[in-house]
Design a protein around this motif. Structure first.
Motif, PDB file in Angstrom:
ATOM      1  N   ARG A 105      -2.407   0.083  -5.350  1.00 10.06           N
ATOM      2  CA  ARG A 105      -3.253  -1.055  -5.417  1.00 10.06           C
ATOM      3  C   ARG A 105      -3.290  -1.406  -3.806  1.00 10.06           C
ATOM      4  O   ARG A 105      -4.252  -1.890  -3.426  1.00 10.06           O
ATOM      5  N   ALA A 106      -1.969  -1.671  -3.053  1.00  8.24           N
ATOM      6  CA  ALA A 106      -2.209  -2.192  -1.823  1.00  8.24           C
ATOM      7  C   ALA A 106      -2.764  -0.824  -1.023  1.00  8.24           C
ATOM      8  O   ALA A 106      -3.447  -1.272  -0.118  1.00  8.24           O
ATOM      9  N   GLY A 111      -7.155   0.507   2.556  1.00  6.67           N
ATOM     10  CA  GLY A 111      -8.157   1.519   2.732  1.00  6.67           C
ATOM     11  C   GLY A 111      -9.508   0.791   2.882  1.00  6.67           C
ATOM     12  O   GLY A 111     -10.405   0.880   3.664  1.00  6.67           O
ATOM     13  N   LYS A 112      -9.849  -0.357   1.886  1.00  2.00           N
ATOM     14  CA  LYS A 112     -11.109  -0.965   1.958  1.00  2.00           C
ATOM     15  C   LYS A 112     -11.159  -2.057   3.270  1.00  2.00           C
ATOM     16  O   LYS A 112     -12.442  -1.763   3.757  1.00  2.00           O
ATOM     17  N   TRP A 113     -10.003  -2.467   3.321  1.00  2.41           N
ATOM     18  CA  TRP A 113     -10.205  -3.597   4.586  1.00  2.41           C
ATOM     19  C   TRP A 113      -9.673  -3.327   5.882  1.00  2.41           C
ATOM     20  O   TRP A 113      -9.778  -4.067   6.729  1.00  2.41           O
ATOM     21  N   GLY A 121      -4.088  -9.645   3.526  1.00  7.43           N
ATOM     22  CA  GLY A 121      -2.717  -9.576   2.568  1.00  7.43           C
ATOM     23  C   GLY A 121      -1.718 -10.276   2.750  1.00  7.43           C
ATOM     24  O   GLY A 121      -0.741 -10.563   1.568  1.00  7.43           O
ATOM     25  N   ARG A 122      -1.497 -10.819   3.993  1.00  9.25           N
ATOM     26  CA  ARG A 122      -0.471 -11.760   4.078  1.00  9.25           C
ATOM     27  C   ARG A 122      -0.409 -13.067   3.396  1.00  9.25           C
ATOM     28  O   ARG A 122       0.624 -13.623   3.090  1.00  9.25           O
ATOM     29  N   VAL A 131       1.601  -4.478   1.721  1.00 11.65           N
ATOM     30  CA  VAL A 131       0.273  -4.187   2.574  1.00 11.65           C
ATOM     31  C   VAL A 131       0.818  -3.617   3.975  1.00 11.65           C
ATOM     32  O   VAL A 131       0.415  -2.371   4.316  1.00 11.65           O
ATOM     33  N   PRO A 132       1.827  -3.967   4.636  1.00 16.60           N
ATOM     34  CA  PRO A 132       2.517  -3.457   5.809  1.00 16.60           C
ATOM     35  C   PRO A 132       3.236  -2.241   5.510  1.00 16.60           C
ATOM     36  O   PRO A 132       3.172  -1.080   6.104  1.00 16.60           O
TER      37      PRO A 132
END
Length: 178
Positions: A105-106, A111-113, A121-122, A131-132
């Motif tokens: 999911r992350a 990949g998208k953003w 994501g933060r 995310v990181p």
């Protein structure tokens, strides 16, 4: 100990030991953004509570804000490093081993953003620390990550602290009205 009691205890400690406000919010933000640890220490509510206290005390906003921002950025930096260094092995570590959907999911999110995903994501719970980690696993360019990391850390921490400040002022205003 319930989460509420823990948050109340941290906020009360900062109230009594104001000189420790900046290092404490730095440590809280670090824990909140560090992969794996963030699931055990949801510190965002303590940061809001400390933000409310800053408004009602002699604690200076700037050192607390910088402490929280640096703690958040360092937590994300370490998460990125863990992902970059340990790649696929990360998925076998608890809690990701019990929630295998989190990394894909992350990964889709990053990949998208791309770099903007680090910033966005933060602000979203479970993605905050994942995310990181994923950015490291997929080897996002280091400096692209760090620019998004540090800039979003300062915005994120200001948002939480100022939200607490606003709640404190609203409560004080409401209290005087009734």
């Amino acid at each position: 100990m319930a989460l509420e009691e823990m948050v109340r205890g941290v906020v009360e400690f900062v109230r009594e030991h104001q000189m420790w406000a900046a290092p404490i919010v730095g440590a809280l933000a670090f824990g909140e953004l560090l992969a794996f640890v963030s699931l055990l220490i949801p510190a965002w509510s303590a940061l809001i509570g400390i933000g409310a206290m800053v408004a009602a005390s002699d604690i200076k906003f700037w050192p607390v804000w910088v402490g929280a921002s640096l703690g958040a950025a360092l937590g994300d930096w370490l998460s990125y490093w863990l992902g970059y260094t340990f790649k696929d092995q990360v998925a076998r570590i608890w809690p990701l081993s019990r929630h295998p959907e989190m990394l894909p999911r992350a990964g889709r999110f990053v990949g998208k953003w791309g770099v903007l995903g680090i910033f966005i994501g933060r602000f979203f719970g479970p993605l905050r620390a994942a995310v990181p980690l994923v950015a490291g696993i997929f080897e996002m360019p280091y400096w692209h990550f760090q620019i998004a990391n540090f800039s979003s850390a300062f915005v994120w921490s200001a948002t939480l602290l100022l939200f607490g400040d606003a709640l404190s002022r609203l409560a004080a205003w409401f209290w005087t009205m009734f």
